[in-house]
Design a protein around this motif. Structure first.
Motif, PDB file in Angstrom:
ATOM      1  N   SER A  72       0.577  -1.365   0.214  1.00 48.32           N
ATOM      2  CA  SER A  72       0.094  -0.368  -0.170  1.00 48.32           C
ATOM      3  C   SER A  72       0.863   1.131   0.251  1.00 48.32           C
ATOM      4  O   SER A  72       2.104   1.024  -0.208  1.00 48.32           O
ATOM      5  N   LYS A  73       0.315   2.355  -0.814  1.00 39.25           N
ATOM      6  CA  LYS A  73       0.974   3.377  -0.410  1.00 39.25           C
ATOM      7  C   LYS A  73       1.805   3.532   0.936  1.00 39.25           C
ATOM      8  O   LYS A  73       0.718   3.441   2.270  1.00 39.25           O
ATOM      9  N   TYR A  74       2.674   4.270   0.422  1.00 36.81           N
ATOM     10  CA  TYR A  74       3.472   5.004   1.873  1.00 36.81           C
ATOM     11  C   TYR A  74       4.748   5.916   1.595  1.00 36.81           C
ATOM     12  O   TYR A  74       4.566   6.191  -0.111  1.00 36.81           O
ATOM     13  N   SER A  75       5.200   6.749   1.868  1.00 36.75           N
ATOM     14  CA  SER A  75       5.777   8.628   1.763  1.00 36.75           C
ATOM     15  C   SER A  75       7.142   7.750   1.916  1.00 36.75           C
ATOM     16  O   SER A  75       7.776   7.608   2.811  1.00 36.75           O
ATOM     17  N   ILE A  76       7.835   8.450   0.721  1.00 38.97           N
ATOM     18  CA  ILE A  76       9.512   8.290   0.706  1.00 38.97           C
ATOM     19  C   ILE A  76      10.111  10.073   0.817  1.00 38.97           C
ATOM     20  O   ILE A  76       9.165  10.021  -0.174  1.00 38.97           O
ATOM     21  N   ILE A  77      11.235  10.640   0.750  1.00 35.80           N
ATOM     22  CA  ILE A  77      11.737  11.756   1.294  1.00 35.80           C
ATOM     23  C   ILE A  77      12.798  10.874  -0.588  1.00 35.80           C
ATOM     24  O   ILE A  77      13.963  10.638  -0.123  1.00 35.80           O
ATOM     25  N   THR A  78      12.475  12.583  -0.783  1.00 35.64           N
ATOM     26  CA  THR A  78      14.159  12.592  -2.496  1.00 35.64           C
ATOM     27  C   THR A  78      15.037  13.210  -1.172  1.00 35.64           C
ATOM     28  O   THR A  78      15.792  13.520  -0.551  1.00 35.64           O
ATOM     29  N   LYS A  79      16.054  13.013  -2.499  1.00 36.52           N
ATOM     30  CA  LYS A  79      17.579  14.461  -2.243  1.00 36.52           C
ATOM     31  C   LYS A  79      17.226  15.321  -1.916  1.00 36.52           C
ATOM     32  O   LYS A  79      17.698  15.215  -1.001  1.00 36.52           O
ATOM     33  N   ASP A  80      16.542  15.223  -3.130  1.00 40.25           N
ATOM     34  CA  ASP A  80      16.436  17.179  -2.441  1.00 40.25           C
ATOM     35  C   ASP A  80      14.595  17.390  -1.403  1.00 40.25           C
ATOM     36  O   ASP A  80      14.343  18.801  -1.467  1.00 40.25           O
ATOM     37  N   ASN A  81      14.996  16.530  -0.627  1.00 36.67           N
ATOM     38  CA  ASN A  81      13.701  17.411   0.883  1.00 36.67           C
ATOM     39  C   ASN A  81      12.490  17.102   0.022  1.00 36.67           C
ATOM     40  O   ASN A  81      11.684  18.155   0.983  1.00 36.67           O
ATOM     41  N   ALA A  82      12.109  15.977  -1.543  1.00 32.99           N
ATOM     42  CA  ALA A  82      10.987  16.373  -1.932  1.00 32.99           C
ATOM     43  C   ALA A  82       9.502  15.001  -1.325  1.00 32.99           C
ATOM     44  O   ALA A  82      10.583  13.472  -1.338  1.00 32.99           O
ATOM     45  N   GLU A  83       8.581  14.781  -0.519  1.00 36.95           N
ATOM     46  CA  GLU A  83       8.328  14.078  -0.624  1.00 36.95           C
ATOM     47  C   GLU A  83       7.042  13.035  -1.608  1.00 36.95           C
ATOM     48  O   GLU A  83       5.929  14.367  -2.233  1.00 36.95           O
ATOM     49  N   ILE A  84       7.379  11.780  -2.036  1.00 36.41           N
ATOM     50  CA  ILE A  84       6.662  11.679  -2.992  1.00 36.41           C
ATOM     51  C   ILE A  84       5.851  10.042  -1.986  1.00 36.41           C
ATOM     52  O   ILE A  84       6.395  10.024  -1.027  1.00 36.41           O
ATOM     53  N   THR A  85       4.602   9.724  -2.153  1.00 34.30           N
ATOM     54  CA  THR A  85       4.030   8.627  -2.371  1.00 34.30           C
ATOM     55  C   THR A  85       3.869   7.834  -3.668  1.00 34.30           C
ATOM     56  O   THR A  85       4.270   7.976  -4.444  1.00 34.30           O
ATOM     57  N   THR A  86       3.851   6.420  -3.235  1.00 35.16           N
ATOM     58  CA  THR A  86       4.162   5.336  -4.145  1.00 35.16           C
ATOM     59  C   THR A  86       3.618   4.036  -3.264  1.00 35.16           C
ATOM     60  O   THR A  86       3.300   3.801  -2.364  1.00 35.16           O
ATOM     61  N   SER A  87       3.602   3.278  -4.284  1.00 38.66           N
ATOM     62  CA  SER A  87       2.472   1.993  -3.840  1.00 38.66           C
ATOM     63  C   SER A  87       3.672   1.040  -5.179  1.00 38.66           C
ATOM     64  O   SER A  87       3.476   1.257  -6.392  1.00 38.66           O
TER      65      SER A  87
END
Length: 293
Positions: A72-87
């Motif tokens: 299920s969907k969960y959040s990840i922080i990218t190298k430039d501190n942007a939050e994205i949601t993935t599944s």
């Protein structure tokens, strides 16, 4: 008493039959059986008919078929501190029923957490734009990263796929604004280029028209000059071929015109001065001159 004995024997017989029947187990196709003796693993059996010792032994069945799973969907922080949601979705199968059942209390959950951790690591080393545009690349890296690591759980991941990578609502709003600005910029550039091209074509058309007009005029002048040169050339040729009589006739005609005119001055060649009196036109001019006096 005899009836009671018969009933007792019947009950014993039924119990024996049930006991015998309970010693037989059937392992379905694409499954394995784990035999436990007094709660301890004893052996692994394949699909088919299996005989166990009732009460003392117990069989646990493990499916070897492929299973689909969804993370299920969960959040990840990218190298430039942007939050994205993935599944994600994946397919896995059990390769070692013993490891799968005994080495972990929940092998599937452990496998999912392992995949989540590796995905966080992969995306965490990417900028937002790179991550959003590299789904295929991330899938490949994730498959390579987990590799045989799930073997400790007796599981092999056959396929893993990222279904979506979505930035947070705030980032999405900012991206939409940027996209709109970029589109407006591109539209403005295209409009300016179109106008510049139109001006260029219009100017070229006008220049071509001016050049064509100038060439036409030059051609007309040249044609007229050629015609005049031809006329003069023909006239000169005709005059060169004319006899002396022609020129004398022309002279006499000129004298006649002068005699009828108001002027009393005549210009003649010196060679003709001696013959001036013999010219009728001269006499007329002379008489007219005397009358005027």
């Amino acid at each position: 008493m005899e009836v009671t004995l018969i009933m007792f024997k019947a009950i014993i017989a039924i119990l024996v039959i049930l006991l015998v029947l309970s010693s037989f187990r059937v392992v379905p196709q694409n499954n394995e059986g784990l035999i436990e003796t007094l709660g301890k693993y004893s052996r692994t059996v394949k699909a088919g008919l299996v005989v166990i010792i009732p009460i003392i032994q117990k069989m646990r069945r493990v499916s070897l078929a492929m299973f689909p799973a969804e993370i299920s969907k969960y959040s990840i922080i990218t190298k430039d501190n942007a939050e994205i949601t993935t599944s994600l979705t994946l397919n896995y199968l059990v390769t070692d029923s013993y490891k799968y059942f005994y080495n972990n209390t929940d092998s599937v959950k452990s496998m999912v957490e392992l995949i989540r951790g590796h995905l966080r690591d992969i995306i965490g080393r990417m900028d937002l734009n790179e991550a959003l545009g590299s789904t295929s690349k991330i899938n490949t890296q994730l498959s390579e990263a987990i590799g045989d690591l799930t073997d400790i759980y007796g599981i092999r991941v056959v396929r893993v796929n990222i279904d979506e990578l979505l930035p947070s609502a705030e980032i999405q709003k900012a991206m939409d604004k940027q996209l709109t600005a970029d589109r407006e910029k591109i539209a403005a550039i295209e409009k300016a280029e179109g106008e510049a091209k139109n001006i260029e074509l219009t100017t070229k058309a006008k220049n071509d028209a001016l050049i064509a007009t100038a060439k036409a005029k030059a051609e007309a002048v040249k044609t007229e000059a050629d015609a005049e040169a031809y006329r003069i050339s023909k006239l000169q040729s005709s005059l060169a071929a004319a006899s002396d009589g022609y020129f004398k006739n022309q002279s006499l005609d000129s004298f006649n015109k002068l005699a009828t005119g108001p002027n009393n001055m005549i210009v003649v060649d010196k060679d003709d001065m001696t013959n001036l009196g013999s010219i009728p036109a001269t006499a007329k001019v002379w008489n007219k001159s005397i009358e005027n006096e």
